[in-house]
Design a protein around this motif. Structure first.
Motif, short mmCIF file in Angstrom:
data_model
loop_
_atom_site.label_atom_id
_atom_site.label_comp_id
_atom_site.label_asym_id
_atom_site.label_seq_id
_atom_site.Cartn_x
_atom_site.Cartn_y
_atom_site.Cartn_z
N PRO A 187 0.82 -1.22 0.00
CA PRO A 187 0.00 0.00 0.00
C PRO A 187 0.84 1.26 0.00
O PRO A 187 0.34 2.34 -0.27
CB PRO A 187 -0.80 -0.13 1.29
N ILE A 243 2.53 5.78 -6.59
CA ILE A 243 1.37 5.64 -7.45
C ILE A 243 1.76 5.36 -8.90
O ILE A 243 1.06 4.65 -9.62
CB ILE A 243 0.49 6.91 -7.37
N TRP A 269 2.02 1.67 -9.47
CA TRP A 269 0.69 1.07 -9.58
C TRP A 269 0.18 1.21 -11.01
O TRP A 269 -0.27 0.27 -11.64
CB TRP A 269 -0.27 1.79 -8.64
N ILE A 316 -13.22 -0.80 -1.68
CA ILE A 316 -12.97 0.38 -0.85
C ILE A 316 -14.18 0.58 0.07
O ILE A 316 -15.32 0.47 -0.37
CB ILE A 316 -12.78 1.64 -1.72
N ASN A 349 -10.84 2.42 4.84
CA ASN A 349 -9.73 3.09 4.17
C ASN A 349 -9.50 4.45 4.80
O ASN A 349 -10.42 5.08 5.32
CB ASN A 349 -10.03 3.27 2.68
N ARG A 350 -8.26 4.93 4.73
CA ARG A 350 -7.93 6.24 5.30
C ARG A 350 -8.65 7.34 4.54
O ARG A 350 -8.80 7.28 3.32
CB ARG A 350 -6.42 6.46 5.25
N GLN A 356 -7.82 10.32 3.74
CA GLN A 356 -7.03 11.01 2.71
C GLN A 356 -6.94 10.18 1.43
O GLN A 356 -6.88 10.73 0.32
CB GLN A 356 -5.63 11.36 3.22
N ASP A 357 -6.98 8.86 1.57
CA ASP A 357 -6.96 8.00 0.39
C ASP A 357 -8.29 8.08 -0.36
O ASP A 357 -8.33 8.08 -1.59
CB ASP A 357 -6.69 6.54 0.79
N ALA A 366 -8.52 11.15 -2.37
CA ALA A 366 -7.61 11.13 -3.53
C ALA A 366 -8.14 10.28 -4.68
O ALA A 366 -7.58 10.32 -5.78
CB ALA A 366 -6.24 10.61 -3.10
N LEU A 367 -9.22 9.53 -4.43
CA LEU A 367 -9.71 8.59 -5.44
C LEU A 367 -10.08 9.25 -6.77
O LEU A 367 -9.70 8.74 -7.83
CB LEU A 367 -10.89 7.80 -4.89
N LEU A 393 -7.10 9.87 -8.80
CA LEU A 393 -6.49 8.60 -9.19
C LEU A 393 -7.20 8.00 -10.40
O LEU A 393 -6.56 7.52 -11.35
CB LEU A 393 -6.55 7.62 -8.01
#
Length: 341
Positions: free
Chosen positions: A41, A45, A48, A113, A117-118, A120-121, A124-125, A128
């Motif tokens: 994790p 990025i 990924w 998800i 999940n955090r 901040q993550d 950010a989706l 992303l």
């Protein structure tokens, strides 16, 4: 070494994979590396994106996955205490899945998800997803939701704790907090599926029909009937109201029938307003479905409603689907009140 890591992994003069080293609450440092099939994790990025575009999840040769599996089995209680039983089960399932197949490429990848999940993550989706699509990575975001009352009942029946309720909040307050946390995910969703009245088998069928069967760069169109007395479907992009049309319910002989019975269809077809409504909706869809397709929309859901969802809306949905089929538009149908397709 017990997990199968080479010594260079922890060489302070050559920190090639700093994402594999984490600090524990007691100030110690441990190596946690799942790259042979379960991506770290903490991975940048860019790695990924490049790996997924190549059709595979990030895989490196610094972990012997069989040893990783043995390590997890040996230290299961410690891992569960650190990350919780749910994460441990996900970890075990992921390692089991890739054991002996870490060199295989993945044509499709699904990522779940939720509120664990955090934050901040989650925020950010959207960026992303945009990043993926700029790199021509086909990406669909599905959001599953249900009414508060249904969620309360499901948690009560399953006796499972809500992940946010564990922090001391009441269940309903936790559900409301979860909706706020997942707002960014909801806004990014290509398809929202309301599971309030759906069994797991019906949900599976829906995903197969609308997601798995949809070819890349095509659009899945669903036309569904519903009754306003039960509420408007949450997954609808367009809603059309037929309550202004003549209602077969008030004809005693037709009351127990549905819009799929010929007697009801003949009754409605004799009314000019019903025919005009059909032609107007068909013209609207014929005009705008191609525009949605040009905008690269993956899904379009049209809801047709009447009072009870039994007569007018059912026949209108089937009639529209047949008319669109004559124009070579492939659509699926669903009748929420009748619980048939």
């Amino acid at each position: 070494q017990e997990v199968g890591l080479p010594t260079w992994q922890v060489d302070s003069l050559n920190p090639k994979a700093p994402g594999n080293i984490i600090e524990t609450p007691d100030g110690d440092y441990k190596i946690i590396d799942l790259e042979s099939g379960v991506a770290s994790p903490m991975m940048p990025i860019g790695q990924w994106i490049d790996a997924i575009k190549a059709g595979m999840i990030p895989v490196f040769d610094d972990v012997f996955i069989a040893k990783m599996r043995t390590y997890i089995e040996k230290h299961a209680s410690e891992i569960e205490a650190a990350v919780g039983p749910d994460c441990l089960r996900e970890l075990q399932a992921a390692v089991d899945e890739v054991t002996g197949s870490s060199s295989q490429q993945a044509a499709l990848l699904a990522v779940g998800i939720d509120a664990r999940n955090r934050s901040q993550d989650l925020k950010a989706l959207p960026d992303l997803i945009k990043n993926f699509r700029k790199r021509d990575i086909a990406t669909d975001v599905l959001f599953l939701q249900a009414d508060d009352e249904v969620l309360l009942k499901r948690y009560s029946e399953s006796r499972r704790r809500h992940p946010l309720a564990e922090q001391g909040s009441a269940l309903l307050a936790a559900i409301e907090e979860e909706r706020e946390m997942l707002a960014e995910v909801t806004n990014s969703a290509d398809l929202i599926i309301d599971t309030s009245q759906t069994s797991v088998y019906e949900l599976s069928d829906t995903i197969r029909e609308r997601v798995d069967a949809r070819a890349t760069d095509s659009m899945s169109v669903l036309i569904e009937s519903f009754g306003f007395k039960n509420g408007i479907p949450a997954d609808a992009d367009f809603v059309f109201d037929l309550r202004c049309l003549p209602n077969p319910y008030w004809t005693v002989e037709l009351r127990g029938l549905t819009g799929r019975d010929s007697e009801v269809q003949e009754f409605l077809d004799t009314h000019e307003r019903f025919v005009a409504m059909h032609d107007d909706i068909l013209g609207f869809l014929g005009r705008w479905i191609p525009e949605f397709r040009k905008a690269h929309r993956g899904y379009l859901t049209v809801a047709i409603g009447c009072t009870g969802g039994q007569h007018r809306s059912v026949y209108m949905v089937d009639k529209l689907a047949a008319s669109l089929a004559d124009r070579d538009e492939v659509v699926t149908t669903r009748h929420n009140v009748l619980n048939i397709k």
